[in-house]
Design a protein around this motif. Structure first.
Motif, PDB file in Angstrom:
ATOM      1  N   THR A 131      76.248 -10.840 101.545  1.00 24.91           N
ATOM      2  CA  THR A 131      75.989  -9.759 102.505  1.00 24.91           C
ATOM      3  C   THR A 131      75.421  -8.534 101.802  1.00 24.91           C
ATOM      4  O   THR A 131      74.466  -7.904 102.261  1.00 24.91           O
ATOM      5  N   TYR A 132      76.003  -8.213 100.646  1.00 27.15           N
ATOM      6  CA  TYR A 132      75.537  -7.044  99.892  1.00 27.15           C
ATOM      7  C   TYR A 132      74.113  -7.253  99.385  1.00 27.15           C
ATOM      8  O   TYR A 132      73.294  -6.335  99.427  1.00 27.15           O
ATOM      9  N   ARG A 133      73.821  -8.454  98.900  1.00 28.44           N
ATOM     10  CA  ARG A 133      72.468  -8.738  98.386  1.00 28.44           C
ATOM     11  C   ARG A 133      71.416  -8.587  99.475  1.00 28.44           C
ATOM     12  O   ARG A 133      70.340  -8.035  99.240  1.00 28.44           O
ATOM     13  N   LYS A 134      71.736  -9.090 100.675  1.00 32.77           N
ATOM     14  CA  LYS A 134      70.782  -8.966 101.792  1.00 32.77           C
ATOM     15  C   LYS A 134      70.575  -7.510 102.174  1.00 32.77           C
ATOM     16  O   LYS A 134      69.453  -7.054 102.399  1.00 32.77           O
ATOM     17  N   LYS A 135      71.676  -6.772 102.212  1.00 31.95           N
ATOM     18  CA  LYS A 135      71.599  -5.353 102.558  1.00 31.95           C
ATOM     19  C   LYS A 135      70.809  -4.584 101.512  1.00 31.95           C
ATOM     20  O   LYS A 135      69.977  -3.730 101.825  1.00 31.95           O
ATOM     21  N   ARG A 136      71.045  -4.918 100.252  1.00 33.64           N
ATOM     22  CA  ARG A 136      70.372  -4.215  99.168  1.00 33.64           C
ATOM     23  C   ARG A 136      68.872  -4.500  99.169  1.00 33.64           C
ATOM     24  O   ARG A 136      68.052  -3.605  98.967  1.00 33.64           O
ATOM     25  N   SER A 137      68.496  -5.768  99.389  1.00 32.64           N
ATOM     26  CA  SER A 137      67.072  -6.129  99.369  1.00 32.64           C
ATOM     27  C   SER A 137      66.319  -5.502 100.534  1.00 32.64           C
ATOM     28  O   SER A 137      65.141  -5.172 100.419  1.00 32.64           O
ATOM     29  N   SER A 138      67.013  -5.339 101.670  1.00 25.87           N
ATOM     30  CA  SER A 138      66.334  -4.737 102.823  1.00 25.87           C
ATOM     31  C   SER A 138      66.289  -3.224 102.726  1.00 25.87           C
ATOM     32  O   SER A 138      65.374  -2.586 103.219  1.00 25.87           O
ATOM     33  N   SER A 139      67.302  -2.614 102.072  1.00 19.84           N
ATOM     34  CA  SER A 139      67.350  -1.157 101.991  1.00 19.84           C
ATOM     35  C   SER A 139      66.457  -0.615 100.878  1.00 19.84           C
ATOM     36  O   SER A 139      65.942   0.497 100.982  1.00 19.84           O
ATOM     37  N   ALA A 140      66.293  -1.393  99.818  1.00 20.43           N
ATOM     38  CA  ALA A 140      65.458  -0.930  98.703  1.00 20.43           C
ATOM     39  C   ALA A 140      63.998  -1.253  99.001  1.00 20.43           C
ATOM     40  O   ALA A 140      63.440  -2.231  98.524  1.00 20.43           O
ATOM     41  N   LYS A 141      63.391  -0.450  99.828  1.00 20.74           N
ATOM     42  CA  LYS A 141      62.006  -0.650 100.246  1.00 20.74           C
ATOM     43  C   LYS A 141      61.067  -0.580  99.042  1.00 20.74           C
ATOM     44  O   LYS A 141      61.241   0.240  98.156  1.00 20.74           O
ATOM     45  N   TYR A 142      60.060  -1.483  99.035  1.00 20.83           N
ATOM     46  CA  TYR A 142      59.077  -1.475  97.948  1.00 20.83           C
ATOM     47  C   TYR A 142      58.298  -0.170  97.996  1.00 20.83           C
ATOM     48  O   TYR A 142      57.675   0.151  99.007  1.00 20.83           O
ATOM     49  N   GLY A 143      58.376   0.575  96.917  1.00 20.51           N
ATOM     50  CA  GLY A 143      57.761   1.890  96.896  1.00 20.51           C
ATOM     51  C   GLY A 143      58.782   3.010  96.943  1.00 20.51           C
ATOM     52  O   GLY A 143      58.440   4.175  96.791  1.00 20.51           O
ATOM     53  N   SER A 144      60.078   2.652  97.133  1.00 22.85           N
ATOM     54  CA  SER A 144      61.129   3.658  97.091  1.00 22.85           C
ATOM     55  C   SER A 144      61.454   3.990  95.634  1.00 22.85           C
ATOM     56  O   SER A 144      60.998   3.323  94.703  1.00 22.85           O
ATOM     57  N   LYS A 145      62.273   5.002  95.443  1.00 22.85           N
ATOM     58  CA  LYS A 145      62.632   5.405  94.087  1.00 22.85           C
ATOM     59  C   LYS A 145      63.397   4.291  93.377  1.00 22.85           C
ATOM     60  O   LYS A 145      63.250   4.080  92.172  1.00 22.85           O
ATOM     61  N   GLU A 146      64.225   3.551  94.133  1.00 23.27           N
ATOM     62  CA  GLU A 146      65.007   2.456  93.544  1.00 23.27           C
ATOM     63  C   GLU A 146      64.149   1.223  93.265  1.00 23.27           C
ATOM     64  O   GLU A 146      64.460   0.425  92.395  1.00 23.27           O
TER      65      GLU A 146
END
Length: 792
Positions: A769-784
């Motif tokens: 669940t965390y991996r899915k949330k992290r991959s969707s929240s860390a948008k390509y082009g974001s600071k992360e």
């Protein structure tokens, strides 16, 4: 021939460096570095240098591994070709950029297209010569026939500059309005234009240093009016370089890289409980902690989190004792006791590294400092002697150091941490039961750890135990090697009471004859008796006091004069296992003031406001408190630490104290007027000798979960092996399937494996669940998750 060393870098930041290997084109370093990575990075890099005494060290070549590629190389040795280094390829950090395409109407009614470039900020720029850089950016619109360049202001002394500057560029020629009131950028023009951002360090009087660049094609705005993203800075023009380079050699690396995502504490309860009950499982080989060691490809991966977790919960001593007993069952010769590389020996090695660091510091550091800071030659190998060396003088130098170090070690039992003593006691008892007819095995079981795996290792590589800040020079390394070999042989020889040494080299055999005296054997045995005893380590009148620390400090006079300069007087302090003394100068015949160690009730820091002086502490004893000022904070901490250690078993130790002084009729901290008033602050919690480690339990348990997850196939094979043994009780016809596993009780082991699989499966769900949330929240082009752009 070259004097080579290697550095480990996160992008451009050096985090470690190896020792220098002199006069070699094929240097062998054999050094291991374990560290946690505290920030995001693009490359894990390794640079090979040629040491230069008079000028800057020459960089020979590098190996740069992308973060996303580390997992491909993890856990195995690989040869990497060295790549050339140039200033345009050494970059790190990222830049935040926003682009907009505006449509402008001129005064005569024509339309032009305007590009707006907003350079917002940079993050993680490299240090230049050890200091934060003075960065600025150049912003260019580049095309087939244009190169318009603008420049930001210089930001002083920062690796994370905030620019917030906007630049305007004309993208197309002016044109007439269409009836649709819409202007389309010509396809061929927009395809050929790009924005280039170059980061530089302002060199003032010297040349500016290139920090990295990004190139963004203007056609990213074809579908959107605005584009905003973080970009990783890239090397310059590497794509135009020839792929053919000189052969710079290669570097062999063994990299183990892991990433863990630590969940909230409530998720780890079941796994933690399963691991912590391991010492109580019968047999120990059926416990979750032991099974973890069995199935991990590299037992070292399992040992560190396991030892830290068990140590934190006071479960390490029973677990280590149980796995050591399992080792002893397979030991047929008393002379090879605990000489292997088993789970038991690795657990004890890791435990000694963690809890024994202070013990090594107070025992070895002063002598190692003397050895490393002097230039005495101790070479006794006739082949390695330099011209003009006197081998007899070298022998005397070496003997002096060995005697001094040996004497300090065998008198250091008071400083040995309680956890180590408890385990040594257990080892000694088990070894005696296993080999009842060998009178020396009780000593060799302990010396194989404390001399061979602890003191000897720390002597030969003091920097790895933080006893020295840097690698010693080659001559000192050789001296430390000779001392270490002699010390470990003295320990094993003394404990076994052998008449012959185990040296292969003739010159070492001759040198060791100097130490083949009964006094050395007795000293080793006495020391081993003391550190493997369950008796409380209180100083007794039957043995000689152990010298612990001495040095010059300032003490406050005991109320004879008013506050002033004369109130603080320079005195020479000396601490032994029996008493703390101070007098005017070392060796003088002036009056010596003594505080018996048994009378010390507490040792605490003193608030600076008491006398407006830094680095003060107080020794609270049965008379008036002694207020002392050390020369610096390090020295103050060392004195407080060693005084706490030596008085840790005293009766009537205080539970509270006054953090300020008693002056002019009241305590400055709580304003109580009675000098005998109870303290207003609890004494420092914990006893230094009984090491309490401040660890993140969840983090260690997460690491263990990750190891179980990576080893599920082996866990499955072990489970199948348990079933096979339980069903087929006869001779093992095909032992290959499970002969590598230690399975004493197949039923209990099978049950534990089922419990492990169950708790691991339950942890899999929140991780997914965390991996899915992290991959969707860390948008390509974001600071992360910044855009990488061109790579090299």
């Amino acid at each position: 021939m070259r004097d080579c060393f290697c550095t480990i870098n996160l992008d451009q930041e050096e985090v470690y460096r190896t020792q220098v290997v002199e006069k070699s084109l094929s240097p062998f370093f054999s050094e291991e570095f374990y560290f946690e990575i505290p920030r995001t990075f693009q490359y894990l890099s390794f640079y090979v240098y040629d040491k230069n005494v008079l000028q800057r060290d020459l960089r020979i070549g590098k190996v740069a591994i992308k973060k996303e590629d580390l997992c491909n190389h993890s856990g195995r040795e690989t040869w990497f070709s060295l790549q050339p280094i140039d200033s345009n390829s050494e970059v790190q950090g990222k830049v935040h950029l926003e682009l907009k395409l505006n449509e402008l109407i001129t005064e005569n009614g024509t339309v032009c297209q305007q590009l707006v470039v907003h350079v917002k900020a940079c993050h993680g720029l490299p240090l230049i010569n050890g200091q934060s850089c003075d960065p600025y950016a150049t912003v260019s619109l580049v095309g087939p026939s244009r190169n318009d360049q603008k420049k930001t202001k210089v930001k002083k002394k920062t690796s994370n500059p905030q620019f917030n500057e906007i630049f305007y560029f004309e993208v197309t020629r002016s044109s007439s309005y269409t009836r649709k009131s819409q202007f389309q950028v010509e396809e061929e023009d927009i395809e050929k234009l790009e924005i280039r951002i170059d980061l530089w360090n302002n060199g003032n009087l010297v040349q500016d240093v290139f920090l990295g660049e990004i190139k963004v094609p203007v056609n990213v705005l074809r579908n959107d009016a605005s584009h905003q993203a973080w970009y990783l800075l890239q090397p310059r023009d590497n794509g135009n370089k020839s792929s053919k380079t000189d052969d710079l050699g290669s570097l062999r690396l063994n990299i183990c890289y892991t990433e863990d995502y630590v969940l909230p504490s409530e998720y780890y309860g079941p796994l933690k409980t399963l691991l912590l009950k391991s010492p109580d499982v019968q047999p120990i080989s059926a416990s979750a902690a032991y099974i973890l060691g069995e199935i991990c490809r590299d037992k070292n991966d399992a040992v560190l989190p396991l030892v830290r977790l068990l140590l934190h919960h006071d479960k390490l001593v029973p677990f280590a004792t149980a796995v050591a007993e399992l080792d002893l069952k397979d030991t047929q010769d008393a002379n090879t006791i605990f000489r292997g590389n088993s789970l038991a020996t690795r657990c004890l090695d890791e435990m000694m590294k963690i809890v024994g660091r202070h013990y090594l510091k107070v025992t070895l550091k002063p002598i190692l400092d003397e050895i490393c800071e002097s230039s005495k030659s101790c070479e006794i190998d006739p082949i390695k002697l330099k011209e003009g060396d006197n081998v007899e003088n070298n022998k005397e130098n070496l003997r002096y150091y060995v005697d001094k170090l040996f004497s300090t070690i065998v008198k250091s039992s008071m400083s040995c941490p309680t956890v180590m003593c408890d385990i040594f006691y257990s080892l000694r008892q088990m070894a005696t039961q296993r080999f009842p007819n060998d009178p020396h095995v009780q000593y060799s079981a302990v010396s194989s750890f404390v001399f061979l795996r602890f003191f000897a290792v720390a002597v030969v590589s003091p920097h790895t135990f933080h006893l020295r800040p840097h690698h010693p020079d080659p001559q000192t390394v050789r001296t430390l090697t000779l001392i270490s070999k002699t010390i470990q042989t003295l320990g094993s020889w003394g404990s076994l009471s052998k008449s012959k040494s185990s040296f292969k080299e003739t010159f070492m055999c001759e040198f060791f004859k100097m130490f083949q005296e009964e006094g050395y054997i007795m000293a080793v045995k006495k020391f081993l008796d003391e550190i493997s005893s369950t008796e409380t380590k209180v100083s007794s009148g039957t043995s000689e006091p152990v010298h612990l620390k001495e040095g010059e400090m300032y003490k406050r006079a005991q109320g004879r004069t008013r506050i002033g300069k004369k109130n603080f007087k320079k005195r020479w302090f000396c601490l032994t296992s029996r008493e703390l003394t101070y007098h005017k100068q070392p060796g003088s015949k002036d009056a010596i003031y003594t505080i018996p160690v048994k009378n010390i009730l507490a040792v605490e820091k003193l608030e600076e406001s008491s006398f407006n002086k830094k680095n003060m502490f107080q020794v609270i004893h049965t008379e008036k408190p002694l207020y002392v000022q050390a020369n610096n904070c390090v020295e103050a901490n060392e004195w407080i630490d060693v005084l706490c250690r030596v008085s840790r078993c005293n009766q009537n130790r205080l539970s509270s104290y006054h953090p300020s002084a008693y002056l002019n009729g009241n305590w400055l901290c709580c304003l109580e007027t009675s000098e005998n008033a109870l303290g207003c602050k609890p004494c420092t919690a914990g006893v230094p000798a009984d090491i309490q480690i401040d660890i993140d339990e969840d983090r260690e348990t997460e690491r263990i979960y990750s190891l179980f997850t990576l080893s599920l196939l082996k866990l499955q094979k072990m489970e199948e092996a348990c079933g096979t043994i339980a069903v087929y009780q006869g001779p093992q016809k095909e032992p290959d399937d499970y002969s590598n596993f230690v399975i004493e009780d197949s039923v209990t082991t099978f049950k534990t494996i089922q419990q492990i699989k169950s708790v691991v499966e339950k942890l899999d769900e929140p991780h997914e669940t965390y991996r899915k949330k992290r991959s969707s929240s860390a948008k390509y082009g974001s600071k992360e998750n910044p855009i990488i752009g061109k790579t090299f």
